[in-house]
Motif scaffolding. Structure first.
Motif, PDB file in Angstrom:
ATOM      1  N   UNK A 142       0.870  -1.296  -0.040  1.00 25.06           N
ATOM      2  CA  UNK A 142       0.014   0.085   0.046  1.00 25.06           C
ATOM      3  C   UNK A 142       0.841   1.375  -0.122  1.00 25.06           C
ATOM      4  N   UNK A 143       1.861   1.139   0.664  1.00 27.70           N
ATOM      5  CA  UNK A 143       2.937   2.513   0.676  1.00 27.70           C
ATOM      6  C   UNK A 143       3.459   2.538  -0.820  1.00 27.70           C
ATOM      7  N   UNK A 144       3.576   1.577  -1.657  1.00 27.86           N
ATOM      8  CA  UNK A 144       4.026   1.603  -3.127  1.00 27.86           C
ATOM      9  C   UNK A 144       2.908   2.109  -4.004  1.00 27.86           C
ATOM     10  N   UNK A 145       1.799   2.476  -3.414  1.00 24.04           N
ATOM     11  CA  UNK A 145       0.670   2.685  -4.565  1.00 24.04           C
ATOM     12  C   UNK A 145       1.174   3.666  -5.601  1.00 24.04           C
ATOM     13  N   UNK A 146       1.567   4.759  -5.387  1.00 29.32           N
ATOM     14  CA  UNK A 146       2.274   5.784  -6.660  1.00 29.32           C
ATOM     15  C   UNK A 146       2.835   4.998  -7.712  1.00 29.32           C
ATOM     16  N   UNK A 147       3.345   3.573  -7.510  1.00 31.63           N
ATOM     17  CA  UNK A 147       4.312   2.955  -8.814  1.00 31.63           C
ATOM     18  C   UNK A 147       3.446   2.137  -9.252  1.00 31.63           C
ATOM     19  N   UNK A 148       2.264   1.966  -9.076  1.00 25.61           N
ATOM     20  CA  UNK A 148       1.248   1.034  -9.696  1.00 25.61           C
ATOM     21  C   UNK A 148       0.505   1.498 -10.917  1.00 25.61           C
ATOM     22  N   UNK A 149       0.205   0.707 -11.898  1.00 27.21           N
ATOM     23  CA  UNK A 149      -0.656   1.234 -12.896  1.00 27.21           C
ATOM     24  C   UNK A 149      -1.686   0.289 -13.104  1.00 27.21           C
ATOM     25  N   UNK A 150      -2.935   0.555 -14.009  1.00 26.38           N
ATOM     26  CA  UNK A 150      -4.203  -0.307 -13.840  1.00 26.38           C
ATOM     27  C   UNK A 150      -3.824  -1.762 -14.306  1.00 26.38           C
ATOM     28  N   UNK A 151      -2.911  -1.866 -15.640  1.00 19.73           N
ATOM     29  CA  UNK A 151      -2.804  -3.104 -15.944  1.00 19.73           C
ATOM     30  C   UNK A 151      -1.898  -3.937 -15.224  1.00 19.73           C
ATOM     31  N   UNK A 152      -1.094  -3.422 -14.080  1.00 17.40           N
ATOM     32  CA  UNK A 152      -0.494  -4.332 -13.348  1.00 17.40           C
ATOM     33  C   UNK A 152      -1.122  -5.436 -12.563  1.00 17.40           C
ATOM     34  N   UNK A 153      -0.395  -6.668 -12.577  1.00 18.96           N
ATOM     35  CA  UNK A 153      -0.875  -7.632 -11.768  1.00 18.96           C
ATOM     36  C   UNK A 153       0.166  -7.878 -10.634  1.00 18.96           C
ATOM     37  N   UNK A 154      -0.157  -7.838  -9.563  1.00 18.82           N
ATOM     38  CA  UNK A 154       0.605  -7.779  -8.177  1.00 18.82           C
ATOM     39  C   UNK A 154       0.477  -9.231  -7.507  1.00 18.82           C
ATOM     40  N   UNK A 155       1.586  -9.727  -7.149  1.00 23.76           N
ATOM     41  CA  UNK A 155       1.462 -11.124  -6.188  1.00 23.76           C
ATOM     42  C   UNK A 155       2.073 -10.660  -4.866  1.00 23.76           C
ATOM     43  N   UNK A 156       1.515 -10.663  -3.805  1.00 28.12           N
ATOM     44  CA  UNK A 156       2.154 -10.412  -2.357  1.00 28.12           C
ATOM     45  C   UNK A 156       2.112 -11.832  -1.711  1.00 28.12           C
ATOM     46  N   UNK A 157       3.480 -12.133  -1.141  1.00 26.76           N
ATOM     47  CA  UNK A 157       3.425 -13.532  -0.655  1.00 26.76           C
ATOM     48  C   UNK A 157       2.927 -13.435   1.101  1.00 26.76           C
ATOM     49  N   UNK A 158       1.940 -14.102   1.553  1.00 24.45           N
ATOM     50  CA  UNK A 158       1.661 -14.348   2.893  1.00 24.45           C
ATOM     51  C   UNK A 158       2.477 -15.383   3.507  1.00 24.45           C
ATOM     52  N   UNK A 159       3.250 -15.254   4.364  1.00 24.66           N
ATOM     53  CA  UNK A 159       4.052 -16.160   4.995  1.00 24.66           C
ATOM     54  C   UNK A 159       3.596 -17.302   5.660  1.00 24.66           C
TER      55      UNK A 159
END
Length: 453
Positions: free
Chosen positions: A286-303
């Protein structure tokens, strides 16, 4: 029949779950790689088994041997599963900041648990790094895992987790973000994804008290950045060989409080009952919101699973003690609600200074309102009494009225916090709040500071 021959065959192929509510302000799709679906309930099952099998293959781990490792708990669980199935003994060396649940679980699956202090240097003989190495040297037929520098840690994620994410997103993943501890997860997954598409961004989440972010940006290992923190499983005061900084595009740091708060948000808003490092990961994203665009696909790993933090993150008292619980503080009554059951300590004008000193010591307080038959007549404070003693060593036998200061201001229970704060000055260190029915309580600087979120 479709079945696993043992529990180790169920490791991997964890689901990819779309996040919907907690990421509503982000412009793109975000998916969670939910690693608590592994049998040991964390991503560490993968690398634990890989490290054991590689050690078996090259003779470092022999039949009937003892596995020894320093762990924050999750790697220990993965090693325990492998030890049970394959017939090894296990000694887990753990720090005292880890949750009681982690320690109890390790003991439940047959591990011997050795607890070491957290706040010592890595080279200190009491540290869990040093104790692990010493036990390996002293224990016959043992193998020291050393997950921090063991290349099989990275290898497991390169061979398993990376391909899973690539296939589950049909090769559309543009960003991968994860908390960094030993480094095997981010380095293995990041290496694989960048081999498939060099444009994939790999983001690491660090914690305050850890050296990773500054070292990545400057190449400087700054010992001044090393201090105790609460978040488990990520951040380090060393540079593990498994952290391949060349693969990581960017680091962001997340506070202990944000990690805890967002861990609970994931449970309440997404139904994902995860651990504290997962809270760090989603807040980092969420802190990196400004680096993201509508077409991006983000994967975050929950440990890992939140079941290992029941007594900490999911315990209101634990959260409140650390100022992590976001109780709304609006009025004077809110400021003192955590100690409103304690009586107001006072002293009378004709009592001796020695009586006030006795109450200051007994109740561990700094300010005492002074009363007479008409009500509040003045105040005494430990600093003023100390200053008076320096002038007159016999001050203890004088009446309070001769040394007391002005009475503390009085506010009603509904007075806004902002108004109460204005009354706390260099000359005035406390405010009295009228709780009605003849009862009063005291608000100090500490109460104001404790309300700051």
């Amino acid at each position: 029949m479709n079945y696993a021959k043992n529990i180790l065959e169920t490791i991997g192929n964890t689901p990819l779950v779309q996040l919907n509510h907690i990421v509503k302000d982000l412009p793109c799709k975000v998916f969670a790689k939910v690693e608590y679906f592994n049998p040991g309930h964390s991503c560490k099952d993968r690398m634990a088994l890989q490290m054991v099998e590689d050690a078996e293959a090259d003779g470092r781990l022999k039949p009937g041997g003892t596995i020894i490792e320093g762990t924050s708990g999750n790697t220990g669980m993965g090693l325990a599963l492998a030890a049970i199935v394959k017939g090894y003994k296990l000694i887990c060396v753990i720090t005292d900041k880890q949750s009681k649940e982690k320690m109890d679980i390790l003991r439940a699956v047959g591990a011997k648990v050795v607890v070491c202090p957290t706040d010592v240097e890595p080279e200190d003989p009491r540290s869990y790094y040093s104790v692990s190495k010493r036990l390996a040297e002293e224990t016959p037929n043992s193998w020291y895992v050393n997950q921090y520098d063991n290349p099989s840690n990275t290898k497991a994620n390169y061979l398993q987790t990376g391909p899973e994410i690539w296939n589950q997103t049909d090769g559309k993943v543009t960003h991968f973000i994860v908390g960094v501890g030993t480094g095997g997860t981010i380095s293995g997954i990041g290496k694989y994804l960048k081999e498939q598409n060099p444009d994939v961004k790999i983001w690491g989440v660090d914690t305050y008290g850890s050296v990773f972010k500054k070292y990545h940006e400057t190449g400087i290992f700054d010992e001044n950045e090393v201090y105790s923190y609460v978040t488990e499983g990520i951040g380090e005061d060393i540079l593990p060989k498994n952290v391949d900084f060349s693969i990581i595009d960017h680091f962001t740091k997340v506070t202990d409080k944000d990690a805890a708060v967002y861990c609970r948000k994931l449970a309440l808003e997404e139904g994902l009952f995860v651990g504290m490092s997962s809270g760090s990961a989603i807040k980092g994203l969420l802190q990196m919101k400004g680096e993201l665009k509508p077409d991006d696909v983000v994967v975050v790993l929950f440990h890992d699973s939140g079941s290992r933090y029941i007594g900490k993150i999911f315990n209101d008292d634990w959260m409140r003690e650390r100022g992590y619980l976001e109780d709304e503080v609006v009025t004077a009554a809110d400021l003192i609600k955590n100690h409103i059951d304690k009586p107001l300590v006072t002293v009378r004008t004709e009592e001796l200074v020695s009586h006030a000193l006795e109450r200051i010591r007994k109740y561990k307080i700094s300010q005492i309102p002074v009363i007479d038959k008409d009500g509040f007549a003045g105040s005494v404070e430990d600093s003023d009494l100390f200053a008076a003693y320096m002038v007159d060593a016999n001050i203890a036998e004088k009446p309070i009225r001769e040394v007391m200061g002005k009475p503390y201001p009085v506010v009603n229970r509904k007075t806004k916090v902002a108004e109460v704060s204005k009354l706390i000055t260099k000359e005035n260190n406390a405010v009295l709040v009228d709780l009605e029915n003849g009862k009063f309580h005291i608000i100090t600087k500490y109460d104001i500071i404790n309300s700051i979120k």
